[in-house]
Design a protein around this motif. Structure first.
Motif, mmCIF file in Angstrom:
data_model
loop_
_atom_site.group_PDB
_atom_site.id
_atom_site.type_symbol
_atom_site.label_atom_id
_atom_site.label_comp_id
_atom_site.label_asym_id
_atom_site.label_seq_id
_atom_site.Cartn_x
_atom_site.Cartn_y
_atom_site.Cartn_z
ATOM 1 N N ILE A 95 -13.972 -0.449 1.894
ATOM 2 C CA ILE A 95 -12.721 -0.995 1.376
ATOM 3 C C ILE A 95 -11.666 0.065 1.676
ATOM 4 C CG2 ILE A 95 -11.399 -1.719 -0.638
ATOM 5 C CD1 ILE A 95 -13.517 -3.729 0.101
ATOM 6 N N LEU A 96 -10.621 -0.320 2.402
ATOM 7 C CA LEU A 96 -9.518 0.575 2.722
ATOM 8 C C LEU A 96 -8.348 0.252 1.799
ATOM 9 C CD1 LEU A 96 -9.587 0.213 6.631
ATOM 10 C CD2 LEU A 96 -10.958 1.755 5.195
ATOM 11 N N ARG A 97 -7.527 1.253 1.509
ATOM 12 C CA ARG A 97 -6.317 1.033 0.706
ATOM 13 C C ARG A 97 -5.156 1.773 1.361
ATOM 14 N NH1 ARG A 97 -5.447 2.876 -5.584
ATOM 15 N NH2 ARG A 97 -5.735 4.915 -4.606
ATOM 16 N N VAL A 98 -4.101 1.006 1.706
ATOM 17 C CA VAL A 98 -2.979 1.595 2.434
ATOM 18 C C VAL A 98 -1.661 1.102 1.843
ATOM 19 C CG1 VAL A 98 -4.328 1.729 4.568
ATOM 20 C CG2 VAL A 98 -2.867 -0.268 4.156
ATOM 21 N N ASP A 99 -0.593 1.816 2.191
ATOM 22 C CA ASP A 99 0.754 1.382 1.841
ATOM 23 C C ASP A 99 1.051 0.081 2.579
ATOM 24 O OD1 ASP A 99 3.619 2.654 0.801
ATOM 25 O OD2 ASP A 99 3.817 1.347 2.551
ATOM 26 N N ARG A 100 1.528 -0.942 1.853
ATOM 27 C CA ARG A 100 1.690 -2.245 2.484
ATOM 28 C C ARG A 100 2.913 -2.320 3.394
ATOM 29 N NH1 ARG A 100 3.892 -3.579 -2.908
ATOM 30 N NH2 ARG A 100 5.731 -4.941 -2.716
ATOM 31 N N VAL A 101 3.800 -1.333 3.321
ATOM 32 C CA VAL A 101 4.978 -1.312 4.186
ATOM 33 C C VAL A 101 4.705 -0.529 5.466
ATOM 34 C CG1 VAL A 101 7.388 -0.625 4.389
ATOM 35 C CG2 VAL A 101 6.538 -1.575 2.233
ATOM 36 N N SER A 102 4.136 0.664 5.324
ATOM 37 C CA SER A 102 3.953 1.543 6.482
ATOM 38 C C SER A 102 2.545 1.538 7.046
ATOM 39 C CB SER A 102 4.323 2.975 6.091
ATOM 40 O OG SER A 102 3.377 3.486 5.157
ATOM 41 N N GLY A 103 1.554 1.187 6.215
ATOM 42 C CA GLY A 103 0.159 1.294 6.630
ATOM 43 C C GLY A 103 -0.454 2.654 6.385
ATOM 44 N N ALA A 104 0.340 3.612 5.908
ATOM 45 C CA ALA A 104 -0.174 4.960 5.649
ATOM 46 C C ALA A 104 -1.203 4.927 4.517
ATOM 47 C CB ALA A 104 0.975 5.890 5.283
ATOM 48 N N PRO A 105 -2.130 5.889 4.486
ATOM 49 C CA PRO A 105 -3.108 5.947 3.389
ATOM 50 C C PRO A 105 -2.403 5.972 2.039
ATOM 51 C CG PRO A 105 -3.709 7.489 5.122
ATOM 52 C CD PRO A 105 -2.345 6.968 5.476
ATOM 53 N N ALA A 106 -2.926 5.210 1.077
ATOM 54 C CA ALA A 106 -2.293 5.127 -0.241
ATOM 55 C C ALA A 106 -2.467 6.439 -0.996
ATOM 56 C CB ALA A 106 -2.905 3.993 -1.046
ATOM 57 N N PRO A 107 -1.429 6.918 -1.659
ATOM 58 C CA PRO A 107 -1.584 8.093 -2.523
ATOM 59 C C PRO A 107 -2.649 7.824 -3.580
ATOM 60 C CG PRO A 107 0.733 7.501 -2.252
ATOM 61 C CD PRO A 107 -0.060 6.378 -1.668
ATOM 62 N N GLY A 108 -3.468 8.831 -3.847
ATOM 63 C CA GLY A 108 -4.527 8.662 -4.829
ATOM 64 C C GLY A 108 -5.857 8.255 -4.244
ATOM 65 N N ASN A 109 -5.913 7.975 -2.933
ATOM 66 C CA ASN A 109 -7.202 7.707 -2.298
ATOM 67 C C ASN A 109 -8.106 8.930 -2.422
ATOM 68 O OD1 ASN A 109 -6.535 5.108 -1.605
ATOM 69 N ND2 ASN A 109 -6.314 5.480 0.590
ATOM 70 N N PRO A 110 -9.434 8.723 -2.389
ATOM 71 C CA PRO A 110 -10.343 9.832 -2.735
ATOM 72 C C PRO A 110 -10.438 10.960 -1.720
ATOM 73 C CG PRO A 110 -11.580 7.848 -2.161
ATOM 74 C CD PRO A 110 -10.150 7.448 -2.249
ATOM 75 N N PHE A 111 -10.072 10.716 -0.458
ATOM 76 C CA PHE A 111 -10.294 11.752 0.561
ATOM 77 C C PHE A 111 -8.955 12.228 1.133
ATOM 78 C CE2 PHE A 111 -14.042 8.845 0.854
ATOM 79 C CZ PHE A 111 -14.903 9.674 0.155
ATOM 80 N N THR A 112 -8.595 13.448 0.790
ATOM 81 C CA THR A 112 -7.350 14.049 1.261
ATOM 82 C C THR A 112 -7.599 15.523 1.557
ATOM 83 O OG1 THR A 112 -6.653 14.595 -1.003
ATOM 84 C CG2 THR A 112 -5.927 12.470 -0.117
#
Length: 670
Positions: free
Chosen positions: A205-222
């Motif tokens: 399951i991926l989670r991204v910013d719906r405007v830019s497609g960038a990884p969503a803040p708060g995702n587990p791997f940074t």
């Protein structure tokens, strides 16, 4: 279509093959529960993959070969319009697989699409997620903005394909393990470890910013050792850095997942297709590892229960079932609370595409596999709820090209609740505010919410002030009695980004029906926040004593009691001290002259803002009482005048106060 605000007078009361395994159905009851009905909407489409409801009542049906179809029943007859026809790969399980609309769709027209496109990637195709603009019934191909690309489709199968937007505002994407390891260092089928490989986008399951497609803040791997992967591809040459887009791992083919519309939290369940022994439903959790390819269901791969619990770091499914109950799990949907019979409140429906059965996971987590909710023929692939008819209809799509809908039983409210008396609260009480509820997310346009008003046990209805806060576009709010058909009226209207309030009577229960005492349903056309402030309650009049007296409403000749604008003083019979206006009521303009003859007054409060003033609000309350944490009327900035009805208990010296916050002037009419 924007509904008119009306006075509310209430009588209160080609087959997508997703898995392997033959049809080994057991002997179970498969008829719909009493009162439900299944009807075919259309059988004219082909190889469907997705069904989606738009806020205005239109439905979207995706064909595997690339067609996006708009189904419109709002005028009583069905029309089907092709919104766009994508060029897609269609071999095996590839194709047009996922669609969702933006929470702000009514203003932006933004939609999102998951499809398999021809390319130079290994296997000749890859999966892409893009956003587009939809105007009317058409999607503009030139508006495409690619969000996530080059997701491997190397083997043709296990593409997953669902996309949804959570209450946190981010876009969630389900990807399959591609049927064969895109990196090429494990294998295919059960040997494929792509779901566990955190450097690949597959099986996640991926989670991204719906405007830019960038990884969503708060995702587990940074941080160090991680990277954005949304354009880098998934091949043997892919770097080993961990993908920042990942929300959860360890999935095989999570073809469908669904968010819970009954809460402001971002709560969702994932339906993951099994290999050869178990199908499963997973609780969507940040950072979860669901165990594929080591585990299938609640057991090590290839085994059946009883099994030991999961090893550390692995999250077991909340539901799983063997191949005697189904062959590949597909569709999923949470039942909207308050619309179906009470036993379905808190329930999650999930379907099996092989057996066609729809099972119910109840609010306590139990599933009776011997009594499925329904059986659908033709390869069930997706289902969702639509509210356009005033009911919560369950629409579904099959891989054979049929769209159907299941209509629930509906209660009829009593036409007469008998004599009632009104009991005003001494101070307006804020009972619901979506800005402060769980998740603090706005209520999604085109959905309903069951709200506990916290009323006394004998309350038949509540008099409330409903405030529609910053809708995405012009819209309306309709309150109504649970388990009954939604009325064709609105109790609050607002333009885009406005804050608009209106007094309404909310039915809380039918005297002939029990089970929902103190709760009301609300529907919102456009995404926004909702605030409900309780003014008082209607309760049954005493059985003895003849005609109703206490609590009786007496009509007065409409009369202006106060107007603070310069030159509009009503004989000086009010007092303004800064932002508080005190308005005598008792004995004024034909009203009763003794304080014990009048408990509350029904007034129209109008707030007026002069040029350059900021937006604000006005609150009416008994003189001598603290200012409640609520508003009776909300006024926009710059020149604006807004009115709203209010029921206000009379306070000290037979007066009421109107407190102004960022408002220039107030007018009070009885």
């Amino acid at each position: 279509m924007r509904r008119l605000l009306v006075a509310l007078i209430v009588a209160l009361p080609g087959v997508v093959v997703l898995g392997a395994g033959g049809d080994r159905r057991g002997s179970v009851a498969e008829a719909l529960p009493p009162g439900f009905a299944d009807t075919t909407v259309t059988s004219s489409l082909s190889s469907l993959t997705t069904i989606e409801a738009l806020p205005d009542g239109r439905m979207i049906a995706l064909e595997k070969n690339g067609g996006v179809n708009v189904l419109d029943e709002r005028d009583g007859s069905l029309s089907i319009t092709e919104a766009i026809d994508f060029a897609v790969c269609t071999e095996s399980e590839r194709g047009l697989l996922g669609f969702t609309h933006d929470p702000l769709f009514t203003s932006s027209g933004t939609v999102y699409v998951f499809r398999t496109i021809p390319s130079g990637e290994p296997g000749g195709c890859h999966n892409r997620v893009s956003r587009f603009t939809m105007t009317g019934d058409r999607i503009d191909p030139a508006s495409e903005f690619v969000l996530v690309d080059r997701i491997s489709a190397i083997n043709g199968n296990h593409n997953a394909g669902d996309i949804e937007i959570g209450n946190d505002g981010f876009l969630y994407i389900a990807t399959g393990d591609a049927g064969r390891d895109p990196r090429g260092d494990s294998g295919s089928s059960g040997a494929n470890d792509a779901g566990a490989d955190r450097s690949l986008l597959n099986g996640k399951i991926l989670r991204v910013d719906r405007v830019s497609g960038a990884p969503a803040p708060g995702n587990p791997f940074t941080g160090p050792g991680t990277a954005e992967c949304r354009f880098r591809g998934n091949t043997s040459a892919t770097p080993r850095s961990i993908c920042q887009e990942i929300f959860a791992t360890g999935l095989r083919n999570p073809f469908r997942f669904a968010f819970d519309p009954n809460t402001g939290d971002t709560r969702f369940f994932i339906n993951d297709v099994g290999q050869s022994t178990r199908e499963e439903v997973n609780d969507g959790r940040l950072g979860a590892d669901y165990g594929w390819n080591a585990r299938e269901g609640q057991c090590p791969r290839g085994q059946n229960p009883p099994c030991a619990g999961p090893p550390a770091g692995i999250t077991d499914p909340i539901v799983d079932y063997p191949r005697t109950r189904g062959t590949f799990i597909t569709a999923g949907a949470f039942v909207p609370d308050g619309l179906w019979p009470t036993e379905f409140d808190g329930a999650y429906l999930f379907g099996d595409g092989g057996f066609g059965r729809i099972y119910v996971r109840d609010a306590g987590g139990g599933v009776n596999f011997d009594a499925p909710f329904h059986t659908v023929s033709g390869g069930l692939v997706d289902m969702t709820f639509s509210h356009h008819s005033g009911l919560a209809e369950l629409w579904y799509a099959t891989s054979s090209g049929r769209v159907g809908k299941i209509v629930p039983p509906i209660q009829s409210a009593s036409t007469d609740s008998g004599p009632l008396v009104f009991e005003p609260l001494p101070v307006i009480d804020r009972r619901y505010d979506s800005r402060e509820a769980a998740g603090a997310a706005p209520i999604r346009g085109g959905t309903s919410r069951l709200i506990d008003i916290g009323a006394p046990a004998d309350a038949v209805a509540a008099v409330v002030n409903m405030t529609y806060v910053s809708p995405a576009s012009g819209g309306f709010v309709t309150p109504w009695l649970p388990r009954t058909r939604r009325p064709e009226i609105s109790s609050a209207n607002a333009l885009a980004r406005e804050v608009s309030a209106n007094l309404a009577v909310l039915p809380l229960r039918d005297l002939a029906v029990t089970g929902d005492n103190g709760r009301a349903l609300v529907f919102m056309l456009s995404t926004g926040h909702l605030v409900i402030d309780v003014v008082g309650y209607f309760v049954p009049a005493p059985a003895s004593g003849g005609a109703v007296s206490a609590g009786r409403f007496e009509v007065a000749e409409p009369t202006r009691l106060a107007d603070t604008r310069p030159g509009e003083d009503v004989a000086g019979e009010f007092a303004r001290d800064g932002d508080r206006v005190t308005v005598p009521v008792v004995g004024r303009t034909g009203l009763p002259g003794a304080a014990d003859e009048i408990d509350a007054v029904v007034v129209v409060v109008t707030g007026v803002n002069d040029d350059g003033a900021a937006l604000g609000f006005a609150t009416a309350h008994p003189t001598g009482s603290p200012v409640p944490n609520s508003s009776n009327v909300n006024i926009n900035s710059l020149p604006d005048a807004r009115a709203n009805l209010a029921v206000v208990p009379v306070g000290d010296a037979g007066s009421i106060d109107v407190s102004l916050f960022g408002v220039s002037h107030a007018i009070v009419d009885v």
